[in-house]
Design a protein around this motif. Structure first.
Motif, PDB file in Angstrom:
ATOM      1  N   LYS A 158       0.743  -1.345  -0.223  1.00  0.00           N
ATOM      2  CA  LYS A 158       0.040  -0.103   0.159  1.00  0.00           C
ATOM      3  C   LYS A 158       0.845   1.101   0.123  1.00  0.00           C
ATOM      4  N   ASN A 159       0.190   2.366  -0.712  1.00  0.00           N
ATOM      5  CA  ASN A 159       1.053   3.606  -0.550  1.00  0.00           C
ATOM      6  C   ASN A 159       0.240   4.234   0.462  1.00  0.00           C
ATOM      7  N   VAL A 160       0.734   4.804   1.467  1.00  0.00           N
ATOM      8  CA  VAL A 160       0.157   5.576   2.630  1.00  0.00           C
ATOM      9  C   VAL A 160       0.929   6.784   2.898  1.00  0.00           C
ATOM     10  N   PRO A 161       0.246   7.869   3.498  1.00  0.00           N
ATOM     11  CA  PRO A 161       0.990   8.859   4.103  1.00  0.00           C
ATOM     12  C   PRO A 161       1.795   8.603   5.186  1.00  0.00           C
ATOM     13  N   ILE A 162       2.939   9.485   5.236  1.00  0.00           N
ATOM     14  CA  ILE A 162       3.886   9.140   6.493  1.00  0.00           C
ATOM     15  C   ILE A 162       3.124   9.352   7.691  1.00  0.00           C
ATOM     16  N   SER A 163       2.030  10.122   7.810  1.00  0.00           N
ATOM     17  CA  SER A 163       1.373  10.565   9.068  1.00  0.00           C
ATOM     18  C   SER A 163       0.763   9.575   9.512  1.00  0.00           C
ATOM     19  N   ALA A 164       0.241   8.511   8.614  1.00  0.00           N
ATOM     20  CA  ALA A 164      -0.830   7.554   8.956  1.00  0.00           C
ATOM     21  C   ALA A 164       0.128   6.280   9.596  1.00  0.00           C
ATOM     22  N   LEU A 165       1.511   6.384   9.694  1.00  0.00           N
ATOM     23  CA  LEU A 165       2.509   5.351  10.374  1.00  0.00           C
ATOM     24  C   LEU A 165       2.579   5.779  11.761  1.00  0.00           C
ATOM     25  N   ARG A 166       2.611   4.550  12.563  1.00  0.00           N
ATOM     26  CA  ARG A 166       2.800   4.805  13.967  1.00  0.00           C
ATOM     27  C   ARG A 166       3.820   3.754  14.372  1.00  0.00           C
ATOM     28  N   PRO A 167       4.559   3.926  15.540  1.00  0.00           N
ATOM     29  CA  PRO A 167       5.316   3.017  16.062  1.00  0.00           C
ATOM     30  C   PRO A 167       4.546   1.573  16.520  1.00  0.00           C
ATOM     31  N   ASN A 168       5.551   0.717  16.393  1.00  0.00           N
ATOM     32  CA  ASN A 168       5.089  -0.585  17.015  1.00  0.00           C
ATOM     33  C   ASN A 168       4.626  -0.394  18.626  1.00  0.00           C
ATOM     34  N   PRO A 169       3.727  -0.746  18.969  1.00  0.00           N
ATOM     35  CA  PRO A 169       3.327  -0.477  20.440  1.00  0.00           C
ATOM     36  C   PRO A 169       4.105  -1.112  21.544  1.00  0.00           C
ATOM     37  N   PHE A 170       4.904  -2.087  21.021  1.00  0.00           N
ATOM     38  CA  PHE A 170       5.730  -2.908  22.083  1.00  0.00           C
ATOM     39  C   PHE A 170       7.348  -2.413  21.920  1.00  0.00           C
ATOM     40  N   ARG A 171       7.316  -1.326  21.251  1.00  0.00           N
ATOM     41  CA  ARG A 171       8.773  -0.925  21.326  1.00  0.00           C
ATOM     42  C   ARG A 171       8.738   0.346  22.503  1.00  0.00           C
ATOM     43  N   ARG A 172       9.960   0.230  23.362  1.00  0.00           N
ATOM     44  CA  ARG A 172       9.940   1.158  24.212  1.00  0.00           C
ATOM     45  C   ARG A 172      10.760   2.285  23.875  1.00  0.00           C
ATOM     46  N   LEU A 173      10.254   3.324  23.191  1.00  0.00           N
ATOM     47  CA  LEU A 173      11.024   4.468  22.735  1.00  0.00           C
ATOM     48  C   LEU A 173      11.723   5.229  23.626  1.00  0.00           C
ATOM     49  N   LYS A 174      11.155   5.228  24.929  1.00  0.00           N
ATOM     50  CA  LYS A 174      11.537   6.252  25.934  1.00  0.00           C
ATOM     51  C   LYS A 174      12.667   5.626  26.478  1.00  0.00           C
ATOM     52  N   GLU A 175      12.759   4.362  26.801  1.00  0.00           N
ATOM     53  CA  GLU A 175      13.804   3.578  27.407  1.00  0.00           C
ATOM     54  C   GLU A 175      14.989   3.446  26.426  1.00  0.00           C
ATOM     55  N   TYR A 176      14.841   3.223  24.997  1.00  0.00           N
ATOM     56  CA  TYR A 176      15.739   2.900  24.067  1.00  0.00           C
ATOM     57  C   TYR A 176      15.350   3.756  23.022  1.00  0.00           C
ATOM     58  N   PRO A 177      15.813   4.972  23.026  1.00  0.00           N
ATOM     59  CA  PRO A 177      15.617   6.269  21.870  1.00  0.00           C
ATOM     60  C   PRO A 177      16.301   5.724  20.601  1.00  0.00           C
ATOM     61  N   ILE A 178      15.703   6.588  19.745  1.00  0.00           N
ATOM     62  CA  ILE A 178      16.233   6.490  18.270  1.00  0.00           C
ATOM     63  C   ILE A 178      17.490   6.958  18.241  1.00  0.00           C
ATOM     64  N   ASP A 179      18.555   6.196  17.493  1.00  0.00           N
ATOM     65  CA  ASP A 179      20.055   6.576  17.343  1.00  0.00           C
ATOM     66  C   ASP A 179      20.135   7.395  16.307  1.00  0.00           C
TER      67      ASP A 179
END
Length: 107
Positions: free
Chosen positions: A3-24
């Motif tokens: 599918k072609n979707v707008p970037i704004s429609a994409l959300r993180p995996n709900p099981f990824r702990r972004l606060k504890e393991y931030p983006i590099d």
């Protein structure tokens, strides 16, 4: 399904702990260079979730896309019916292959 979707429609995996393991930031910059030189290769797998999509993996790719393009810019993604367990398993496998880390550690 592809599918072609707008970037704004994409959300993180709900099981990824972004606060504890931030983006590099180094990974983001490397991905931005790659996208600029070779394009985006439709390599995000996601599942439908309400009015958007939860990505199984590709959090760094998502941030790179968000920084490079406006929210309504469309990108190709692969949409699959994924259970919660599959979301974790796919994220784990991708992290091991791409960056030498494990989602189990992140979780």
């Amino acid at each position: 399904m592809h599918k072609n979707v707008p970037i704004s429609a994409l959300r993180p995996n709900p099981f990824r702990r972004l606060k504890e393991y931030p983006i590099d930031r180094d990974k983001i910059e490397a991905l931005k260079e790659s996208i600029e030189s070779a394009g985006f290769w439709d390599n995000i797998v996601a599942r439908s979730a309400g009015d958007g999509f939860e990505i199984a993996y590709g959090h760094h790719r998502l941030v790179a896309l968000q920084e490079m393009f406006p929210p309504d810019h469309k990108v190709g993604i692969i949409v699959r019916k994924l259970t919660n367990e599959e979301m974790i398993r796919v994220m784990d496998r991708e992290n091991k292959e791409e960056w030498g880390t494990s989602a189990r550690i992140e979780l």
